[in-house]
Scaffold this motif. Structure first.
Motif, PDB file in Angstrom:
ATOM      1  N   LYS A 184       0.745  -1.258  -0.001  1.00  0.00           N
ATOM      2  CA  LYS A 184       0.118  -0.057   0.100  1.00  0.00           C
ATOM      3  C   LYS A 184       1.071   1.276  -0.083  1.00  0.00           C
ATOM      4  O   LYS A 184       0.829   2.321  -0.584  1.00  0.00           O
ATOM      5  N   LEU A 193       2.097   1.805  -3.642  1.00  0.00           N
ATOM      6  CA  LEU A 193       0.935   2.255  -4.402  1.00  0.00           C
ATOM      7  C   LEU A 193       0.705   3.944  -4.091  1.00  0.00           C
ATOM      8  O   LEU A 193       0.828   4.602  -4.961  1.00  0.00           O
ATOM      9  N   VAL A 231       1.333   7.027  -6.885  1.00  0.00           N
ATOM     10  CA  VAL A 231       0.355   7.946  -7.437  1.00  0.00           C
ATOM     11  C   VAL A 231       0.788   9.263  -7.090  1.00  0.00           C
ATOM     12  O   VAL A 231       0.170  10.114  -7.817  1.00  0.00           O
ATOM     13  N   ILE A 252      -0.228   5.512 -12.518  1.00  0.00           N
ATOM     14  CA  ILE A 252      -0.022   3.971 -12.842  1.00  0.00           C
ATOM     15  C   ILE A 252      -0.640   3.486 -13.876  1.00  0.00           C
ATOM     16  O   ILE A 252      -2.122   3.717 -13.837  1.00  0.00           O
ATOM     17  N   LEU A 267       2.868  -1.547 -13.410  1.00  0.00           N
ATOM     18  CA  LEU A 267       3.128  -2.509 -12.545  1.00  0.00           C
ATOM     19  C   LEU A 267       3.107  -4.183 -12.972  1.00  0.00           C
ATOM     20  O   LEU A 267       2.228  -4.509 -13.595  1.00  0.00           O
ATOM     21  N   LEU A 305      -5.180  -3.417  -5.409  1.00  0.00           N
ATOM     22  CA  LEU A 305      -5.199  -2.776  -6.617  1.00  0.00           C
ATOM     23  C   LEU A 305      -6.694  -2.638  -7.207  1.00  0.00           C
ATOM     24  O   LEU A 305      -6.880  -1.366  -7.844  1.00  0.00           O
ATOM     25  N   TYR A 339      -8.135   0.446  -5.272  1.00  0.00           N
ATOM     26  CA  TYR A 339      -7.766   1.700  -5.768  1.00  0.00           C
ATOM     27  C   TYR A 339      -7.892   2.023  -7.235  1.00  0.00           C
ATOM     28  O   TYR A 339      -7.495   3.038  -7.940  1.00  0.00           O
ATOM     29  N   LEU A 367      -6.150   0.351 -10.087  1.00  0.00           N
ATOM     30  CA  LEU A 367      -5.049   0.291 -10.465  1.00  0.00           C
ATOM     31  C   LEU A 367      -4.947  -0.958 -11.221  1.00  0.00           C
ATOM     32  O   LEU A 367      -5.131  -1.963 -10.720  1.00  0.00           O
TER      33      LEU A 367
END
Length: 339
Positions: free
Chosen positions: A61, A64, A68, A73, A92, A109, A112, A114
């Protein structure tokens, strides 16, 4: 960690925050990060024999959130295309296709929104077979059939492992890391054969994703899958025929499983040789990812695209992460194309 290592760690963190405060221009920059596992236990991920390729949920976390703040990402295909965004575009990727990619990494993921790409060792998909360093390393760490592991490795002509103390500690974890690193320099077919023979006796769960999880994650729209070979073994030491089997078979396996598999192939090798890249081209690969390197530039060979590896110590600190990314400013792989 020694006092000297603590001092170096603090210096790296402070240097990273200082370099970030200078607002080094990232416009147009592109990079691919490579991770492997996200364990459900942060303390387990911090152990030396796991930290190079394992993150915990907290450090993942942190990674990430740190990314950002300074970048977008994006999916792998977007990262491979030039852009003029004021922030860097970073993709990623996960190698091997571990079960915890679906159980621990994917929910974060998805939370968020992503994207990520997962390169799968197709011979592990839903099958009772383990990754050799996990079979041997975790078998020794957990004290399961240690003498059997020792005897099997020695009988195969491989270096004897350090047997665990009554209560394995940080020092033993460091010894395991050194031993597993040494095994990577041994014949991959021999090491893989020993681990495959040991796996049923060590009561370890399947290491790889199952086909259902692959399909579910692909249907979510955030994840795409690519090939990473059939078995967890380095390709460069193998014969031409064996290398081509790995590449073709794993890509065929994935084409049958996924609706839209990635075109790119991920080498198990950190720095693929010219021979390996030539064989990949012969097998129809047009884009291939290496295991380490730097930022992407137009001059790079598409059959050896570099990625920046992320370890647990790097992921847990924004300063260390920024310093680590900037230290890869110049890509390491400058070999000319194979054509």
């Amino acid at each position: 960690m020694t006092h000297w290592n603590l001092a170096l760690d603090m210096a790296q963190r402070l240097r990273g925050h200082w370099r970030r405060s200078l607002r080094v221009p990232l416009q147009g920059r592109r990079a691919i990060l490579v991770l492997h596992r996200v364990l459900p236990d942060e303390d387990a991920a911090r152990l030396p024999h796991r930290a190079p390729y394992c993150l915990g949920p907290e450090s993942f976390k942190h990674l990430l959130m740190s990314l950002v703040e300074v970048s977008r990402i994006v999916c792998l295909d977007t990262a491979l295309k030039p852009h003029h965004d004021p922030r860097a575009c970073i993709a990623l990727t996960f190698d091997d296709g571990w079960r915890d990619n679906a159980e621990v990494a994917a929910p974060l993921l998805e939370h968020y929104a992503l994207p990520a790409s997962i390169f799968v060792t197709t011979g592990l998909l839903g099958r009772p077979r383990g990754v050799w360093w996990e079979v041997i390393g975790e078998g020794l760490w957990q004290g399961r059939a240690c003498q059997l592991i020792h005897d099997s490795l020695c009988d195969a002509g491989l270096p004897p492992p350090p047997l665990p103390p009554a209560h394995p500690d940080h020092a033993y974890s460091e010894a395991l890391l050194d031993y597993l690193t040494a095994l990577r320099r041994c014949d991959p077919l021999t090491v893989n054969a020993v681990a495959e023979a040991l796996y049923p006796d060590l009561d370890q769960p399947p290491h790889g994703l199952d086909p259902f999880s692959v399909r579910r994650l692909e249907h979510s729209g955030l994840f795409r899958f690519g090939a990473h070979g059939v078995l967890p073994e380095s390709l460069d030491p193998l014969s031409d025929a064996r290398i081509c089997w790995h590449i073709r078979r794993s890509r065929d396996d994935l084409a049958k499983l996924c609706e839209s598999p990635l075109e790119a192939f991920s080498y198990p090798d950190e720095q693929p040789s010219r021979r390996l890249r030539r064989l990949a081209s012969r097998c129809g690969v047009r884009q291939a990812l290496a295991g380490c390197g730097g930022w992407l530039t137009p001059q790079l060979d598409p059959l050896a695209l570099p990625r920046i590896p992320i370890s647990q110590p790097v992921a847990q600190s924004p300063g260390r992460l920024y310093d680590w990314l900037l230290s890869h400013w110049q890509p390491l792989d400058t070999l000319p194309p194979t054509h």
